[in-house]
Design a protein around this motif. Sequence first.
Motif, PDB file in Angstrom:
ATOM      1  N   PHE A  62       0.715  -1.260   0.217  1.00 26.51           N
ATOM      2  CA  PHE A  62       0.108   0.039   0.002  1.00 26.51           C
ATOM      3  C   PHE A  62       0.946   1.262   0.074  1.00 26.51           C
ATOM      4  N   ILE A  63       0.321   2.387  -0.612  1.00 21.28           N
ATOM      5  CA  ILE A  63       0.696   3.573  -0.673  1.00 21.28           C
ATOM      6  C   ILE A  63       0.486   4.358   0.608  1.00 21.28           C
ATOM      7  N   TRP A  64       1.286   5.205   1.315  1.00 26.30           N
ATOM      8  CA  TRP A  64       0.869   5.905   2.534  1.00 26.30           C
ATOM      9  C   TRP A  64       1.520   7.140   2.560  1.00 26.30           C
ATOM     10  N   THR A  65       1.053   8.287   3.176  1.00 30.46           N
ATOM     11  CA  THR A  65       1.827   9.609   3.289  1.00 30.46           C
ATOM     12  C   THR A  65       1.909   9.833   4.683  1.00 30.46           C
ATOM     13  N   SER A  66       3.197  10.703   4.941  1.00 29.52           N
ATOM     14  CA  SER A  66       3.377  10.634   6.408  1.00 29.52           C
ATOM     15  C   SER A  66       4.300  11.842   6.416  1.00 29.52           C
ATOM     16  N   GLU A  67       4.392  12.567   7.652  1.00 32.27           N
ATOM     17  CA  GLU A  67       5.298  13.712   8.190  1.00 32.27           C
ATOM     18  C   GLU A  67       6.567  13.278   8.689  1.00 32.27           C
ATOM     19  N   LYS A  68       6.782  11.948   8.702  1.00 35.51           N
ATOM     20  CA  LYS A  68       7.714  11.326   9.902  1.00 35.51           C
ATOM     21  C   LYS A  68       9.053  11.830   9.568  1.00 35.51           C
ATOM     22  N   ASP A  69       9.337  12.277   8.188  1.00 34.22           N
ATOM     23  CA  ASP A  69      10.796  12.644   8.004  1.00 34.22           C
ATOM     24  C   ASP A  69      10.935  14.322   7.894  1.00 34.22           C
ATOM     25  N   GLY A  70       9.639  14.997   8.489  1.00 36.33           N
ATOM     26  CA  GLY A  70       9.709  16.206   8.909  1.00 36.33           C
ATOM     27  C   GLY A  70       8.794  16.916   7.599  1.00 36.33           C
ATOM     28  N   TYR A  71       8.528  16.522   6.617  1.00 37.29           N
ATOM     29  CA  TYR A  71       7.795  17.010   5.440  1.00 37.29           C
ATOM     30  C   TYR A  71       6.908  15.690   5.147  1.00 37.29           C
ATOM     31  N   ASN A  72       5.886  16.085   4.528  1.00 39.77           N
ATOM     32  CA  ASN A  72       4.636  15.298   4.161  1.00 39.77           C
ATOM     33  C   ASN A  72       5.232  14.525   2.814  1.00 39.77           C
ATOM     34  N   HIS A  73       5.381  13.255   2.899  1.00 38.61           N
ATOM     35  CA  HIS A  73       6.081  12.476   1.644  1.00 38.61           C
ATOM     36  C   HIS A  73       5.163  11.154   1.588  1.00 38.61           C
ATOM     37  N   ILE A  74       5.497  10.495   0.234  1.00 40.58           N
ATOM     38  CA  ILE A  74       4.787   9.379  -0.287  1.00 40.58           C
ATOM     39  C   ILE A  74       5.846   8.159   0.236  1.00 40.58           C
ATOM     40  N   TYR A  75       5.109   6.986   0.844  1.00 37.53           N
ATOM     41  CA  TYR A  75       5.815   5.829   1.174  1.00 37.53           C
ATOM     42  C   TYR A  75       5.088   4.578   0.687  1.00 37.53           C
ATOM     43  N   HIS A  76       5.834   3.558   0.445  1.00 33.85           N
ATOM     44  CA  HIS A  76       5.189   2.290   0.054  1.00 33.85           C
ATOM     45  C   HIS A  76       5.562   1.133   1.106  1.00 33.85           C
ATOM     46  N   TYR A  77       4.560   0.494   1.483  1.00 30.77           N
ATOM     47  CA  TYR A  77       4.647  -0.558   2.438  1.00 30.77           C
ATOM     48  C   TYR A  77       4.277  -1.883   1.961  1.00 30.77           C
ATOM     49  N   ASP A  78       4.707  -3.013   2.471  1.00 32.36           N
ATOM     50  CA  ASP A  78       4.073  -4.153   2.224  1.00 32.36           C
ATOM     51  C   ASP A  78       2.941  -4.690   3.285  1.00 32.36           C
ATOM     52  N   PHE A  79       2.295  -5.739   2.988  1.00 27.27           N
ATOM     53  CA  PHE A  79       0.852  -5.760   3.579  1.00 27.27           C
ATOM     54  C   PHE A  79       1.209  -6.612   5.046  1.00 27.27           C
ATOM     55  N   ASN A  80       2.688  -6.550   5.440  1.00 27.38           N
ATOM     56  CA  ASN A  80       2.816  -6.936   6.902  1.00 27.38           C
ATOM     57  C   ASN A  80       3.357  -5.491   7.530  1.00 27.38           C
ATOM     58  N   GLY A  81       3.305  -4.551   6.892  1.00 24.15           N
ATOM     59  CA  GLY A  81       3.738  -3.275   7.511  1.00 24.15           C
ATOM     60  C   GLY A  81       4.991  -2.853   7.345  1.00 24.15           C
ATOM     61  N   LYS A  82       5.917  -3.417   6.355  1.00 23.17           N
ATOM     62  CA  LYS A  82       7.366  -3.481   6.343  1.00 23.17           C
ATOM     63  C   LYS A  82       7.724  -2.269   5.294  1.00 23.17           C
ATOM     64  N   LEU A  83       8.419  -1.404   5.544  1.00 18.33           N
ATOM     65  CA  LEU A  83       8.609  -0.298   4.643  1.00 18.33           C
ATOM     66  C   LEU A  83       9.458  -0.658   3.420  1.00 18.33           C
ATOM     67  N   ILE A  84       8.868  -0.589   2.109  1.00 23.67           N
ATOM     68  CA  ILE A  84       9.542  -0.907   0.921  1.00 23.67           C
ATOM     69  C   ILE A  84      10.473   0.019   0.749  1.00 23.67           C
ATOM     70  N   ASN A  85      10.062   1.362   0.380  1.00 21.36           N
ATOM     71  CA  ASN A  85      10.602   2.419   0.085  1.00 21.36           C
ATOM     72  C   ASN A  85       9.820   3.731   0.347  1.00 21.36           C
ATOM     73  N   GLN A  86      10.799   4.818   0.709  1.00 23.50           N
ATOM     74  CA  GLN A  86      10.210   6.236   0.503  1.00 23.50           C
ATOM     75  C   GLN A  86      10.191   6.828  -0.864  1.00 23.50           C
ATOM     76  N   ILE A  87       9.058   7.080  -1.489  1.00 27.83           N
ATOM     77  CA  ILE A  87       9.052   7.427  -2.924  1.00 27.83           C
ATOM     78  C   ILE A  87       9.313   8.952  -3.198  1.00 27.83           C
ATOM     79  N   THR A  88       9.123   9.978  -2.542  1.00 21.92           N
ATOM     80  CA  THR A  88       9.458  11.060  -2.570  1.00 21.92           C
ATOM     81  C   THR A  88      10.252  11.706  -1.242  1.00 21.92           C
ATOM     82  N   LYS A  89      11.175  12.598  -1.743  1.00 23.84           N
ATOM     83  CA  LYS A  89      12.025  12.991  -0.570  1.00 23.84           C
ATOM     84  C   LYS A  89      12.297  14.473  -0.853  1.00 23.84           C
ATOM     85  N   GLY A  90      12.557  15.231   0.099  1.00 26.06           N
ATOM     86  CA  GLY A  90      13.219  16.568   0.137  1.00 26.06           C
ATOM     87  C   GLY A  90      12.531  17.607   1.070  1.00 26.06           C
ATOM     88  N   ASP A  91      13.022  18.760   1.197  1.00 24.43           N
ATOM     89  CA  ASP A  91      12.404  19.716   1.885  1.00 24.43           C
ATOM     90  C   ASP A  91      11.289  20.461   1.542  1.00 24.43           C
TER      91      ASP A  91
END
Length: 739
Positions: free
Chosen positions: A342-371
């Motif tokens: 699943f695709i998920w958005t989060s502010e956990k790195d300090g800015y709102n960005h897009i993340y990709h997780y598997d269905f066990n909740g494991k992070l596959i990758n952070q898709i967008t990055k930057g300030d």
Amino acid sequence: MKKIFILATIALLIGCKENTDSSAKLTTGTKEITLEKIWDGTFSPKRMNALNSMNGNFYSLLNTDKETKATTVDKYSYATLEKIETIVSSANLKELENFSSYSFNNDETKIILGTNFEKIFRHSYKGTFYAYDIASKKISLIGKEIQEPVFSPDNKKVAYAKDNNLFIKDFSRNKITQVTKDGKKNSIINGITDWVYEEEFAFVRAFEWSKNSKHLAYLRFDESNVPTFSMDMVGKGNYPDQQVFKYPKAGEKNANVTLHMYSVSSRNSKKIALGKYEYIPRIKWSNDADVLVATTLNRHQNNLKLYKVNALRANSTLLLNETDKAYIDITNNLTFLNDNSFIWTSEKDGYNHIYHYDFNGKLINQITKGDWEVTRYYGFNKSKKTIYYQSVETGSTNRGVYSIGLDGQNKKLLSNENGQNTAAFSKNLNYFINTFSSSEIPPIYSLFSGEGEMLKVIKDNTELKEELEDYKMSPKEFSTININGNDLNMWMVKPADFNENKKYPMLMFQYSGPGSQQVGNKWNAANDYWHNMLAQQGMIVVCVDGRGTGFKGAEFKKSTYLNLVKYETEDQIAAAKKLAERSYIDENNIGIWGWSFGGHMSTNALLKGSDIFTTAIAVAPVTSWRFYDTVYTERFLRTPQENPSGYDDNSPVNYAEKLKGNYLLVHGTGDDNVHVQNSYRMINSLIEANKQFDMFIVPDRTHGIYKGKNTRLNLYTKMTNFIHENLNKKSNKSIEIKG
């Protein structure tokens, strides 16, 4: 490339290169902006009807036939923008004269048509709904005075709410099954949200069909212990009506919300355990037909959990847990891919960005990055493994539309770089209609391919741009101002005949609420024309987005946590003092105004900044956060029991004796959001302090103060006269309402 065409159109509209610096100049005519013209729609741009994206490369629009006045649902092609067919017309329906809403089932063989709507709260309605079969052209009644009807994925049933209960109508057997039976006004709600969820979590329908149509997941609200609020509505009769509803103010009890799973075959519901929580702000079925994902939040709203709920076993397991030192915003960005990653958005790195997780909740990758912030998530094109989103990568006052690969590679800007770009994508994401505007360019609607190729300009509002050339208008001059160690976004509007050797009174406008933005490179709203009118009458109007506003990162936005309005007020006062140092600002005539949160701010600024502000207008203001709802207020302040000083130190009802200037207080008595109680308490505090002030109480109007003939015109006439009488005294521009 065809993108050159839209740039040429933009150049034609502005007549010169677009810029937003202090040297920007608009063509200035001789006509004066008037309140009548602002509120009769003279300056309103042409807009596109809200379109509904359909399967394939098609969309539909709700239209009215000019000759027959019949309501129609018409199908169009994205590729050509041409009408293909009329799917349904009220002219061919004996059962209903007209309809004002429609929604398709999944395979677009049936439509739900709605009419006779009655408003409940801001977003909720009840009405009469019909099911229409496109192939057979048969229509059948679903129900009267019902809410939120929706087809099951197998197209055989419709679930809906009525009188706080859930029902399912089976068209194959022409039978209605009552799913819940305990619904009761101001006590139990099944499948529809309560007031505070509707307002603060922004959804009304709280039930969802499973993808195999075997289960209906729904939320149940037990609000029997929530305190009751009431408002007298004057109306037109001899006696007022009383509107009574459950409203949980900060620190009070919320509704007890639980998740339930209804089995269509067994006709039984089971309550689902989700651990310890206060709120269930979202439920959504995954691509596994038996697995629902439920979102929970604690009362502080800084501990969010996603639970996988197995409909067959009626149990749940934790999928994802996210925490924050302050709070976590709720979005609609959860998207399941074919493999249930699943695709998920989060502010956990300090800015709102897009993340990709598997269905066990494991992070596959952070898709967008930057300030910079992702401001909207549009969707995922599975065939191209591409994500579409909107962001502020070219500056916090701009918005651009982008694509990026699921792996975070091959990022591409699809829209114009500057100004505000908002995309309405086709369901298959092969096309999007881009709405572009800037402070100098009215909305341009253009068709783009999913690869960013501009295919056609649909509407460009050239006529409005040309008409405005006849009026006295000044551009917004964008800049930043360093206040309390922060570079804050700012715009300024000066008179067209501005002379830097003269001194001008200054009016500041702001909203200032958490995550908000008023300083944006976008086209005029009604208030912008009012501000320009005031500028042409001899004033300078300024807007500064202080600490706590949005799109500059989580730290900037959440800097006001636990001290709501404190730092925001300090920034407005400091900005006014710094601007007053400019030779052309009259430091003895500076005012401020705002609405809602902005009304709280303008009140605070006048009381705490009496050494710089002489005048303030507060429309529908919060005057104590103790009077506002749990979800919004506690997100930023926690509860009054935990943080009393955060509530009281910046509530103007507690220091009304500080009033020295001119104060206009405006409120609608039918405001179910920011209750008129706020203004009444402020009035009492001012009376006890023996302070003189002006007030404008508007009977029965809600938070927007707009319903009824001349309501907005009358209000803005009052505010304009107040400003000229107390701030811009040299203008002598007292206004009377015409007609």
